[in-house]
Design a protein around this motif. Structure first.
Motif, PDB file in Angstrom:
ATOM      1  N   ASN A  30      -6.752  -0.431  -0.887  1.00 46.41           N
ATOM      2  CA  ASN A  30      -5.910  -1.606  -1.106  1.00 46.41           C
ATOM      3  C   ASN A  30      -4.980  -1.329  -2.280  1.00 46.41           C
ATOM      4  O   ASN A  30      -5.275  -0.497  -3.142  1.00 46.41           O
ATOM      5  N   SER A  31      -3.895  -2.048  -2.329  1.00 46.25           N
ATOM      6  CA  SER A  31      -2.964  -1.900  -3.433  1.00 46.25           C
ATOM      7  C   SER A  31      -3.620  -2.320  -4.739  1.00 46.25           C
ATOM      8  O   SER A  31      -4.328  -3.330  -4.793  1.00 46.25           O
ATOM      9  N   LYS A  32      -3.400  -1.540  -5.786  1.00 50.02           N
ATOM     10  CA  LYS A  32      -3.946  -1.877  -7.100  1.00 50.02           C
ATOM     11  C   LYS A  32      -3.143  -2.982  -7.765  1.00 50.02           C
ATOM     12  O   LYS A  32      -3.655  -3.736  -8.565  1.00 50.02           O
ATOM     13  N   PHE A  33      -1.867  -3.032  -7.475  1.00 47.04           N
ATOM     14  CA  PHE A  33      -0.966  -3.936  -8.169  1.00 47.04           C
ATOM     15  C   PHE A  33      -0.378  -4.949  -7.192  1.00 47.04           C
ATOM     16  O   PHE A  33       0.263  -4.588  -6.211  1.00 47.04           O
ATOM     17  N   ILE A  34      -0.615  -6.210  -7.461  1.00 55.49           N
ATOM     18  CA  ILE A  34      -0.070  -7.299  -6.649  1.00 55.49           C
ATOM     19  C   ILE A  34       0.908  -8.067  -7.537  1.00 55.49           C
ATOM     20  O   ILE A  34       0.532  -8.581  -8.590  1.00 55.49           O
ATOM     21  N   THR A  35       2.149  -8.133  -7.110  1.00 53.22           N
ATOM     22  CA  THR A  35       3.154  -8.832  -7.899  1.00 53.22           C
ATOM     23  C   THR A  35       2.948 -10.339  -7.802  1.00 53.22           C
ATOM     24  O   THR A  35       2.349 -10.846  -6.866  1.00 53.22           O
ATOM     25  N   ASP A  36       3.450 -11.044  -8.803  1.00 56.83           N
ATOM     26  CA  ASP A  36       3.309 -12.498  -8.827  1.00 56.83           C
ATOM     27  C   ASP A  36       3.929 -13.144  -7.594  1.00 56.83           C
ATOM     28  O   ASP A  36       3.413 -14.129  -7.077  1.00 56.83           O
ATOM     29  N   THR A  90       0.813  -1.214   0.000  1.00 56.59           N
ATOM     30  CA  THR A  90       0.000   0.000   0.000  1.00 56.59           C
ATOM     31  C   THR A  90       0.847   1.265   0.000  1.00 56.59           C
ATOM     32  O   THR A  90       0.327   2.355  -0.181  1.00 56.59           O
ATOM     33  N   GLY A  91       2.124   1.142   0.226  1.00 55.49           N
ATOM     34  CA  GLY A  91       3.020   2.305   0.240  1.00 55.49           C
ATOM     35  C   GLY A  91       4.240   1.994   1.075  1.00 55.49           C
ATOM     36  O   GLY A  91       4.511   0.841   1.390  1.00 55.49           O
ATOM     37  N   ILE A  98      -3.142   0.109   9.233  1.00 53.73           N
ATOM     38  CA  ILE A  98      -3.419   0.242   7.795  1.00 53.73           C
ATOM     39  C   ILE A  98      -4.660  -0.560   7.432  1.00 53.73           C
ATOM     40  O   ILE A  98      -5.524  -0.076   6.693  1.00 53.73           O
ATOM     41  N   GLN A  99      -4.777  -1.764   7.973  1.00 52.83           N
ATOM     42  CA  GLN A  99      -5.961  -2.575   7.694  1.00 52.83           C
ATOM     43  C   GLN A  99      -7.220  -1.889   8.229  1.00 52.83           C
ATOM     44  O   GLN A  99      -8.258  -1.893   7.576  1.00 52.83           O
TER      45      GLN A  99
END
Length: 82
Positions: free
Chosen positions: A56-62, A34-35, A45-46
């Protein structure tokens, strides 16, 4: 200079161990995406996300979505860091 290197290594390994233990406890790692955050504030944060005050984070890495590590030596090292 050598002392500075040891200090940096200690800080990085300490942080790595904390994240690894967090992961091994089955907790959601996406909170870290998230940053620039620390695990110390994961619950806060939750809470903000749950209240709609943070996103929530837009991008989740593999690497966050699936653990493909098969290196038992790496697991052993991380499990035994103090």
């Amino acid at each position: 200079m050598y002392r500075d290197r040891l200090t940096k290594d200690y800080l990085y390994l300490t942080g790595l161990k904390q994240v690894y233990d967090y992961y091994k406890a089955g907790k959601d790692l996406s909170i870290l995406l998230t940053g620039k955050v620390t695990l110390k504030y994961a619950d806060d944060i939750q809470y903000l996300i749950d209240k709609g005050l943070a996103l929530n984070s837009k991008f989740i890495t593999d690497s966050y979505s699936e653990n493909k590590n098969t290196n038992k030596t790496l697991d052993f090292i991380l499990d035994n860091l103090k």
